[in-house]
Design an enzyme around this catalytic site. Sequence first.
Site, mmCIF file in Angstrom:
data_model
loop_
_atom_site.group_PDB
_atom_site.id
_atom_site.type_symbol
_atom_site.label_atom_id
_atom_site.label_comp_id
_atom_site.label_asym_id
_atom_site.label_seq_id
_atom_site.Cartn_x
_atom_site.Cartn_y
_atom_site.Cartn_z
ATOM 1 N N ASN A 247 -28.780 -22.404 22.636
ATOM 2 C CA ASN A 247 -30.236 -22.212 22.571
ATOM 3 C C ASN A 247 -30.725 -21.152 23.543
ATOM 4 O O ASN A 247 -31.938 -20.930 23.661
ATOM 5 C CB ASN A 247 -30.966 -23.535 22.840
ATOM 6 C CG ASN A 247 -30.818 -23.988 24.288
ATOM 7 O OD1 ASN A 247 -29.991 -23.471 25.042
ATOM 8 N ND2 ASN A 247 -31.623 -24.964 24.695
ATOM 9 N N GLY B 158 -31.215 -21.111 26.509
ATOM 10 C CA GLY B 158 -32.128 -21.605 27.537
ATOM 11 C C GLY B 158 -33.522 -21.936 27.061
ATOM 12 O O GLY B 158 -34.378 -22.326 27.864
ATOM 13 N N HIS B 159 -33.777 -21.803 25.764
ATOM 14 C CA HIS B 159 -35.103 -22.091 25.203
ATOM 15 C C HIS B 159 -35.135 -23.532 24.677
ATOM 16 O O HIS B 159 -34.394 -23.873 23.759
ATOM 17 C CB HIS B 159 -35.425 -21.126 24.067
ATOM 18 C CG HIS B 159 -35.329 -19.683 24.451
ATOM 19 N ND1 HIS B 159 -36.287 -19.053 25.206
ATOM 20 C CD2 HIS B 159 -34.372 -18.748 24.188
ATOM 21 C CE1 HIS B 159 -35.937 -17.785 25.389
ATOM 22 N NE2 HIS B 159 -34.785 -17.577 24.784
ATOM 23 N N ARG B 160 -35.995 -24.364 25.215
ATOM 24 C CA ARG B 160 -36.096 -25.767 24.799
ATOM 25 C C ARG B 160 -37.440 -26.001 24.119
ATOM 26 O O ARG B 160 -38.495 -26.026 24.766
ATOM 27 C CB ARG B 160 -35.949 -26.687 26.021
ATOM 28 C CG ARG B 160 -34.596 -26.581 26.715
ATOM 29 C CD ARG B 160 -33.501 -27.245 25.892
ATOM 30 N NE ARG B 160 -33.629 -28.687 25.949
ATOM 31 C CZ ARG B 160 -33.027 -29.452 26.858
ATOM 32 N NH1 ARG B 160 -32.248 -28.920 27.791
ATOM 33 N NH2 ARG B 160 -33.192 -30.759 26.845
#
Length: 209
Positions: free
Chosen positions: A75, A77-79
């Site tokens: 991802n 680092g994108h949540r």
Amino acid sequence: MENYFESPFRGITLDKQVKSPNLVVGKYSYYSGYYHGHSFEDCARYLLPDEGADRLVIGSFCSIGSGAAFIMAGNQGHRNEWISTFPFFFMPEVPEFENAANGYLPAGDTVIGNDVWIGSEAIIMPGITVGDGAVIGTRALVTKDVEPYAIVGGNPAKTIRKRFDDDSIALLLEMKWWGWPAERLKAAMPLMTSGNVAALYRFWRSDSL
């Protein structure tokens, strides 16, 4: 940017380009990147060099069109379930971000089977498995696993049809012709360049006895 290709009709096999330890390729697979003028490794977006990171694994006899992209690094680092999707953790030089949690989540290896044809500017999302013999249409966005010998296209990609009937697909998956020794493949070439799966299977059975 250096153009690695002298002609739009001539691809360069991946084993002559790939250097990353997390990019694994089989024999004869090629990338036809003339129109985008870059090496195949530029198609593996965000491929991490770290040991244990998600890998891009490509089988043998794959044909990959110019500008195809494989999105890596999970991802990145994108949540999307957090308040912000911004990857604060990866900018430690900014004082305000000091206490940010690491939002990175791996997706697992992206695996492209054998004898897969990927059209120009198709995008394969992280952690996807594309089955043997599949065809990915031009500019398709592949967000789910693709079954062997399926033809998919669109955004998001959906199955258009199978290349062969189920019985023929079962025979092809049993034969695994992409792993044959060179002598057998040479002898079978007239059948390989036909649509007669049953005849190829008979050849394989007789040659295996």
